[in-house]
Design an enzyme around this catalytic site. Sequence first.
Site, PDB file in Angstrom:
ATOM      1  N   TYR A 150     -34.627 -35.666  28.382  1.00 59.93           N
ATOM      2  CA  TYR A 150     -35.960 -35.212  28.761  1.00 59.93           C
ATOM      3  C   TYR A 150     -36.320 -34.005  27.913  1.00 59.93           C
ATOM      4  O   TYR A 150     -35.500 -33.111  27.720  1.00 59.93           O
ATOM      5  CB  TYR A 150     -35.978 -34.824  30.245  1.00 59.93           C
ATOM      6  CG  TYR A 150     -37.293 -34.240  30.722  1.00 59.93           C
ATOM      7  CD1 TYR A 150     -38.436 -35.033  30.815  1.00 59.93           C
ATOM      8  CD2 TYR A 150     -37.393 -32.895  31.088  1.00 59.93           C
ATOM      9  CE1 TYR A 150     -39.640 -34.498  31.265  1.00 59.93           C
ATOM     10  CE2 TYR A 150     -38.593 -32.358  31.548  1.00 59.93           C
ATOM     11  CZ  TYR A 150     -39.716 -33.165  31.632  1.00 59.93           C
ATOM     12  OH  TYR A 150     -40.906 -32.632  32.078  1.00 59.93           O
ATOM     13  N   ASP A 245     -32.542 -29.586  21.779  1.00 63.72           N
ATOM     14  CA  ASP A 245     -33.341 -29.097  22.899  1.00 63.72           C
ATOM     15  C   ASP A 245     -32.381 -28.476  23.908  1.00 63.72           C
ATOM     16  O   ASP A 245     -31.730 -29.176  24.680  1.00 63.72           O
ATOM     17  CB  ASP A 245     -34.146 -30.243  23.523  1.00 63.72           C
ATOM     18  CG  ASP A 245     -35.012 -29.759  24.686  1.00 63.72           C
ATOM     19  OD1 ASP A 245     -34.933 -28.562  25.027  1.00 63.72           O
ATOM     20  OD2 ASP A 245     -35.759 -30.584  25.249  1.00 63.72           O
ATOM     21  N   LYS A 273     -36.285 -22.013  30.455  1.00 61.75           N
ATOM     22  CA  LYS A 273     -35.539 -21.745  31.691  1.00 61.75           C
ATOM     23  C   LYS A 273     -34.871 -20.355  31.713  1.00 61.75           C
ATOM     24  O   LYS A 273     -35.553 -19.364  31.935  1.00 61.75           O
ATOM     25  CB  LYS A 273     -34.558 -22.886  31.956  1.00 61.75           C
ATOM     26  CG  LYS A 273     -35.344 -24.211  32.153  1.00 61.75           C
ATOM     27  CD  LYS A 273     -34.575 -25.341  32.767  1.00 61.75           C
ATOM     28  CE  LYS A 273     -35.506 -26.461  33.187  1.00 61.75           C
ATOM     29  NZ  LYS A 273     -35.630 -27.596  32.282  1.00 61.75           N
TER      30      LYS A 273
HETATM   31  C1  LIG Z   1     -36.854 -28.249  31.619  1.00 61.69           C
HETATM   32  C2  LIG Z   1     -36.748 -28.856  30.287  1.00 61.69           C
HETATM   33  C3  LIG Z   1     -37.860 -28.993  29.438  1.00 61.69           C
HETATM   34  C4  LIG Z   1     -39.249 -28.655  29.873  1.00 61.69           C
HETATM   35  O1  LIG Z   1     -39.405 -27.291  30.158  1.00 61.69           O
HETATM   36  P1  LIG Z   1     -40.646 -26.846  31.053  1.00 61.69           P
HETATM   37  O2  LIG Z   1     -40.517 -25.353  31.114  1.00 61.69           O
HETATM   38  O3  LIG Z   1     -40.492 -27.524  32.376  1.00 61.69           O
HETATM   39  O4  LIG Z   1     -41.871 -27.270  30.346  1.00 61.69           O
HETATM   40  C5  LIG Z   1     -37.647 -29.492  28.167  1.00 61.69           C
HETATM   41  N1  LIG Z   1     -36.427 -29.840  27.747  1.00 61.69           N
HETATM   42  C6  LIG Z   1     -35.337 -29.719  28.529  1.00 61.69           C
HETATM   43  C7  LIG Z   1     -34.004 -30.098  28.002  1.00 61.69           C
HETATM   44  C8  LIG Z   1     -35.466 -29.240  29.833  1.00 61.69           C
HETATM   45  O5  LIG Z   1     -34.385 -29.149  30.609  1.00 61.69           O
END
Ligand SMILES: *Cc1c(COP(=O)(O)O)cnc(C)c1O
Length: 435
Positions: A150, A245, A273
């Site tokens: 994701y 990511d 995060k």
């Molecule tokens: C949470 C997350 C996102 C999205 O971040 P948001 O602050 O919710 O937009 C993208 N990539 C990864 C791996 C994530 O865990």
Amino acid sequence: MNRNEPISRVASAALFDKSKTFFPGGVNSPVRAFKSVGGTPLFIQKGEGAYLWDEDGNKFIDFCCSWGPLIHGHNDPDVFEAIIDTLKNGASFGAPTKHENNLAEFILQRIPFIDKIRFVSSGTEAVMSAIRLARGYTGKSKIIKFDGCYHGHVDSLMVKAGSGLATFGTSSSAGVPEQLANETIVLPLNDSETLKNCISTYKEELACIIIEPIPANNGLILQDKSFLHEVREICSNHGILLIFDEVISGFRVAFGGAAELYNIKPDIVTYGKIIGGGLPVGAYGAKKEIMSFVSPDGPVYQAGTLSGNPVAMAAGLAQLKKCSETDFYTSQSEKTNSFINDINAFCLENNLAVELVAIGSIFWFSFNGKKRVRQASEIDADMSHFNKLHSFLLNNGVYLGPSGYEVGFVSSVHDEYLLKEASNIIKKGLVYCMN
Ligand SMILES: *Cc1c(COP(=O)(O)O)cnc(C)c1O
């Protein structure tokens, strides 16, 4: 403690009735609606340390931790103080402040594979910008992502595998044009054969490969280290940028995230995060040469009214300072390992076909027998055991994210005593949900 009668959700239900008139599904982010586990979502009143309280006064040990950002729990005193101190001078200026420098310097000194960073306001924004940068830098447009990773709700990544192997993706959300989805190739994780075949066909057209090196948004799909190294090598050999990511794994499994843990250097990295201390922050970073393509230095436009917000920067710095203390990550993972080992031993003794999987202080309930999940397709689609567990745990004071595909987080204030208390409740819950 050990009850099956439901907790009161009267106050939450009243708030939910009202919120449904304001927001689609009553929420501002879909998973919060409790659709997969069922029942009324809890409206949270406050958090302190490792605990949460809902509006009905129910108290929980919190393993959601705002989906990861709160690595020191709720209202950490240092983060709190940094926020208040900074806020006294104003919330936002839309002009540079020293707080951005302070956080950037702290990060760049500790993460050697990036020279420059750009702060944004969410993980999604970080990923969106990183993809644009990769395309701008390489002058190519196709990208590879992996099924089960994701990357936020970025248009070009709201894509699922089409039919057949190594084919172009189709959009997984209404509103994402197929032409855009067609620029994204979706491959299975941990499968180097399929990856190699795809690369031999499309290498000339690929801007980047994006991967969660520790896929933790669709279960916890730990990858073979050799696969990650292979992805790195393929990218280097063909002038394709590798984007890690690390929005969830950055500052979580090690200060430098999975890149540090596995000793693999991505070309571009995205954070989110934890980096914001509980406030909305994301970031992307790379070597100087790549970052020189970002505006105003270069042609890849990217901006933000609240980017580098001083209060959020100060919160992030206070939080990351505590993460950088000696042995912080070792103690986090040791604690988490003994927590899950204790539960796993219990499951083995009692023949319960469930296993907790963990890395660093991230854990996941895998209801897949003893099978190690390496690809999204291997996850058992039946989440009924988890859903039963989830409601048992809520009724007994343990809060998990409301979906069996979501991971849990251990913070630095989840001490051994608390984890023991939680594991006793979880064991009962597992017996209950597996019967
Ligand atoms: C949470 C997350 C996102 C999205 O971040 P948001 O602050 O919710 O937009 C993208 N990539 C990864 C791996 C994530 O865990």
